[in-house]
Design a protein around this motif. Structure first.
Motif, PDB file in Angstrom:
ATOM      1  N   SER A  44       5.237   4.184  -2.031  1.00 15.52           N
ATOM      2  CA  SER A  44       4.140   3.302  -1.605  1.00 15.52           C
ATOM      3  C   SER A  44       2.862   3.634  -2.363  1.00 15.52           C
ATOM      4  O   SER A  44       2.122   2.748  -2.783  1.00 15.52           O
ATOM      5  N   ARG A  45       2.624   4.930  -2.558  1.00 12.66           N
ATOM      6  CA  ARG A  45       1.443   5.347  -3.315  1.00 12.66           C
ATOM      7  C   ARG A  45       1.511   4.847  -4.753  1.00 12.66           C
ATOM      8  O   ARG A  45       0.530   4.323  -5.294  1.00 12.66           O
ATOM      9  N   ASP A  46       2.679   4.999  -5.379  1.00 14.79           N
ATOM     10  CA  ASP A  46       2.837   4.575  -6.770  1.00 14.79           C
ATOM     11  C   ASP A  46       2.683   3.065  -6.921  1.00 14.79           C
ATOM     12  O   ASP A  46       2.234   2.583  -7.966  1.00 14.79           O
ATOM     13  N   GLN A  47       3.046   2.331  -5.883  1.00 18.69           N
ATOM     14  CA  GLN A  47       2.920   0.878  -5.920  1.00 18.69           C
ATOM     15  C   GLN A  47       1.510   0.405  -5.587  1.00 18.69           C
ATOM     16  O   GLN A  47       1.232  -0.793  -5.600  1.00 18.69           O
ATOM     17  N   GLY A  48       0.627   1.350  -5.308  1.00 17.12           N
ATOM     18  CA  GLY A  48      -0.761   1.005  -5.022  1.00 17.12           C
ATOM     19  C   GLY A  48      -1.013   0.548  -3.605  1.00 17.12           C
ATOM     20  O   GLY A  48      -2.065  -0.012  -3.308  1.00 17.12           O
ATOM     21  N   LYS A  49      -0.071   0.802  -2.719  1.00 13.88           N
ATOM     22  CA  LYS A  49      -0.242   0.384  -1.323  1.00 13.88           C
ATOM     23  C   LYS A  49      -1.061   1.437  -0.585  1.00 13.88           C
ATOM     24  O   LYS A  49      -0.650   2.572  -0.456  1.00 13.88           O
ATOM     25  N   LYS A  50      -2.204   1.063  -0.103  1.00 15.04           N
ATOM     26  CA  LYS A  50      -3.066   1.972   0.644  1.00 15.04           C
ATOM     27  C   LYS A  50      -3.441   1.304   1.967  1.00 15.04           C
ATOM     28  O   LYS A  50      -2.823   0.339   2.378  1.00 15.04           O
ATOM     29  N   GLY A  51      -4.459   1.850   2.632  1.00 14.29           N
ATOM     30  CA  GLY A  51      -4.923   1.238   3.865  1.00 14.29           C
ATOM     31  C   GLY A  51      -4.264   1.814   5.100  1.00 14.29           C
ATOM     32  O   GLY A  51      -3.688   2.905   5.092  1.00 14.29           O
ATOM     33  N   VAL A  52      -4.330   1.041   6.182  1.00 10.82           N
ATOM     34  CA  VAL A  52      -3.859   1.502   7.489  1.00 10.82           C
ATOM     35  C   VAL A  52      -2.369   1.819   7.474  1.00 10.82           C
ATOM     36  O   VAL A  52      -1.927   2.849   7.994  1.00 10.82           O
ATOM     37  N   GLY A  53      -1.574   0.937   6.881  1.00 14.19           N
ATOM     38  CA  GLY A  53      -0.130   1.165   6.846  1.00 14.19           C
ATOM     39  C   GLY A  53       0.235   2.429   6.096  1.00 14.19           C
ATOM     40  O   GLY A  53       1.120   3.191   6.514  1.00 14.19           O
ATOM     41  N   TYR A  54      -0.436   2.683   5.007  1.00 12.39           N
ATOM     42  CA  TYR A  54      -0.183   3.871   4.193  1.00 12.39           C
ATOM     43  C   TYR A  54      -0.536   5.139   4.970  1.00 12.39           C
ATOM     44  O   TYR A  54       0.222   6.104   5.002  1.00 12.39           O
ATOM     45  N   ALA A  55      -1.707   5.118   5.634  1.00 14.62           N
ATOM     46  CA  ALA A  55      -2.137   6.267   6.422  1.00 14.62           C
ATOM     47  C   ALA A  55      -1.203   6.500   7.613  1.00 14.62           C
ATOM     48  O   ALA A  55      -0.897   7.633   7.969  1.00 14.62           O
ATOM     49  N   ALA A  56      -0.743   5.393   8.219  1.00 14.00           N
ATOM     50  CA  ALA A  56       0.169   5.504   9.364  1.00 14.00           C
ATOM     51  C   ALA A  56       1.491   6.143   8.948  1.00 14.00           C
ATOM     52  O   ALA A  56       2.072   6.944   9.685  1.00 14.00           O
ATOM     53  N   LEU A  57       1.974   5.777   7.742  1.00 21.04           N
ATOM     54  CA  LEU A  57       3.214   6.356   7.227  1.00 21.04           C
ATOM     55  C   LEU A  57       3.047   7.857   7.010  1.00 21.04           C
ATOM     56  O   LEU A  57       3.915   8.653   7.394  1.00 21.04           O
ATOM     57  N   ALA A  58       1.926   8.250   6.409  1.00 17.98           N
ATOM     58  CA  ALA A  58       1.670   9.671   6.175  1.00 17.98           C
ATOM     59  C   ALA A  58       1.605  10.434   7.500  1.00 17.98           C
ATOM     60  O   ALA A  58       2.162  11.526   7.633  1.00 17.98           O
ATOM     61  N   ALA A  59       0.931   9.838   8.489  1.00 19.21           N
ATOM     62  CA  ALA A  59       0.803  10.487   9.794  1.00 19.21           C
ATOM     63  C   ALA A  59       2.161  10.596  10.486  1.00 19.21           C
ATOM     64  O   ALA A  59       2.461  11.610  11.134  1.00 19.21           O
TER      65      ALA A  59
END
Length: 401
Positions: free
Chosen positions: A271-286
Motif C-alpha cells: 500500500s505504501r509503494d502504491q502511494g496509498k496513505k490517509g486513514v485507511g493506511y494508518a488503520a492498517l498499520a495500527a
C-alpha cells in the motif's frame, strides 16, 4: 548417521537454503515493488504498462514494463526461476535431514497424537502434496470468477490445516510443515503457472502472435500470492527457535495469527509503494501492530499442571532438583554428554555444576516447565511430578541450597 557428518550436512544445506531464499525473496519483492511504482505513459504504445527511473550503484536505470516485446531483445531476455526452484529443493532436503530423518524426535509428540515414524512422515509429505493440489484447484476453478470468495476459502482452509497439523504432529514440526506447505505452493506457482504462462507469452512474441492477456493476469496473480506468503513462511522457518509459539497450548491460533501478521505487513508495504496513505493506511498499520501486541501477550506461557506448585509449598531441596537434572538432562547438557545424538551440549547449555543450573533457571522454566519442549521428544521420560518439582523450586527463587 555420524553426528559430525550430520551436523555439517545440516549446516551446508541450511546455508545454501538461506542464500537461495535471499535471492528468490529479494527478486520477488523487487518486482512487486516495481509493479507498484510503474507510471503509465500516454506515448507508451501497444502493450505498454508503465515506466520507472531507478538510482542505484552510482547510476540511473530506466525500466519499462510491456506485454509486447520487440524481436531484438528476446535473445538477451532474463528469466527468473532457478531462485525459486533451488530454494524449494534445498528446503525439502533440509526438511528430510532435520525432521524426517529423526521423526521420532522432531515429528512425534505422544501427548498430541500416537503416531508411528512412517505415519508422521506420510502426514508431512501429504501436507505438501495435498496443500498444492487443493490450492491450485481452487484458484483455477474459482479464482478468475470470484477471487474474493477464493481468497476467503483459501484462508479458511489454511486455518483447518494449521489446526490439523498442530493436533497431529509436535508443535515444532507442525509450524515447520505449515511453512513447507506454503513454500511448496510458492515454488509450484512458479513451476506450474508462472513459467508456463511466460513461455507461452514468449512464444507469441517470437512469432508475432497476439498475446492472451489472461496469461499475464494469471502469472501476475500467482506472483502476488507468493509475495503475500513470503513473510509468513519466513516466520515459520525460524519458529523452531522460539518455543513460546509452537509450545503454547493454543499454538494453532498463534500460527494463524502470525500468518495474518505476515500478510498484513506485506499489504502495508504494498500500500505504501502504491502511494496509498490517509486513514485507511494508518488503520492498517495500527491493526498489524495491534495484532502483534495481542499475540505477544497471549503467547506468554500458559499455566500448566507443572506450575501448580507455589511458594507456599514445602521448600524443594536443591539436591532434589540436581537429581532430576542429572537423570533427565545431563545426558545431553553436559561438558561431556553421554548421548549418542548430541556429543556436544546443545546451544552450549550445561548443567554440570550448581552455578550452571542456577544461571539457566529461566531457560529451564521456559523449556521444561512452561512449554515442556525439553527433554527433546521427552527421551529421558521426565514426569509431570518432576516438572512440578522444578516449578516449585523456580517459584521459590531457584535457590542453590
Amino acid at each position: 548417521m555420524d553426528f559430525n557428518i550430520d551436523s555439517w550436512l545440516n549446516l551446508a544445506i541450511r546455508w545454501f537454503h538461506v542464500m537461495a531464499g535471499i535471492m528468490w525473496i529479494g527478486t520477488s519483492f523487487f518486482f512487486i515493488w516495481l509493479d507498484n511504482v510503474l507510471q503509465p505513459l500516454p506515448e507508451g504504445g501497444k502493450g505498454h504498462v508503465g515506466k520507472a527511473w531507478l538510482f542505484h550503484g552510482g547510476g540511473f536505470y530506466q525500466v519499462e514494463k510491456s506485454l509486447v516485446a520487440p524481436q531484438s531483445i528476446l535473445d538477451s531476455l532474463h528469466w527468473f526461476k532457478w531462485e525459486a526452484y533451488v530454494t524449494w529443493l534445498s528446503g525439502f532436503a533440509l526438511l528430510i535431514v532435520v525432521y524426517w530423518w529423526r521423526a521420532d524426535l522432531y515429528m512425534i509428540d505422544p501427548t498430541v497424537a500416537h503416531l508411528s515414524v512412517a505415519e508422521s512422515i506420510a502426514i508431512g509429505l501429504g501436507t505438501l502434496v495435498v496443500g498444492w493440489l487443493v490450492y491450485d484447484g481452487l484458484w483455477r476453478w474459482l479464482g478468475e470468477r470470484a477471487p474474493k470468495l477464493a481468497l476467503g476459502i483459501s484462508f479458511a482452509l489454511y486455518v483447518v490445516a494449521a489446526y490439523a497439523l498442530t493436533h497431529l504432529l509436535s508443535g515444532r514440526a507442525a509450524f515447520i510443515e505449515s511453512g513447507a506447505m506454503l513454500g511448496t505452493i510458492m515454488a509450484a506457482n512458479v513451476a506450474m503457472v508462472i513459467m508456463p504462462n511466460q513461455r507461452k507469452m514468449y512464444a507469441a512474441a517470437t512469432t508475432g502472435s497476439e498475446v492472451d492477456p489472461r496469461l499475464s493476469y494469471q502469472a501476475k496473480r500467482r506472483s502476488r500470492h507468493n509475495n503475500y506468503l513470503t513473510l509468513p513462511v519466513i516466520f515459520m522457518m525460524i519458529s523452531n527457535h522460539f518455543s513460546m509459539t509452537w509450545g503454547h497450548a493454543m499454538n494453532w491460533l498463534i500460527l494463524v495469527a502470525m500468518f495474518l501478521v505476515g500478510i498484513g505487513v506485506d499489504h502495508f508495504l504494498n500500500s505504501r509503494d502504491q502511494g496509498k496513505k490517509g486513514v485507511g493506511y494508518a488503520a492498517l498499520a495500527a491493526a498489524v501492530a495491534g495484532l502483534i501486541a495481542v499475540i505477544a501477550f497471549t503467547a506468554a506461557p500458559a499455566p500448566s499442571s507443572a506450575n501448580a506448585a507455589t511458594t507456599s509449598a514445602a521448600p524443594v531441596p536443591f539436591a532434589t532438583v540436581q537429581g532430576i537434572i542429572a537423570v533427565r538432562c545431563i545426558e545431553c547438557h553436559s561438558a561431556h554428554p553421554t548421548s549418542k545424538l548430541f556429543p556436544i551440549a546443545p546451544n552450549g547449555m550445561k548443567f554440570d555444576t550448581p552455578d550452571e543450573i542456577k544461571m539457566a533457571a529461566a531457560k529451564i522454566k521456559l523449556m521444561a516447565v512452561d512449554t515442556q519442549a525439553m527433554p527433546l521428544g521427552n527421551l529421558t521420560q521426565m514426569t509431570a511430578e518432576e516438572r512440578a518439582t522444578l516449578a516449585a523450586w523456580l517459584a521459590q527463587g531457584a535457590p542453590k541450597e
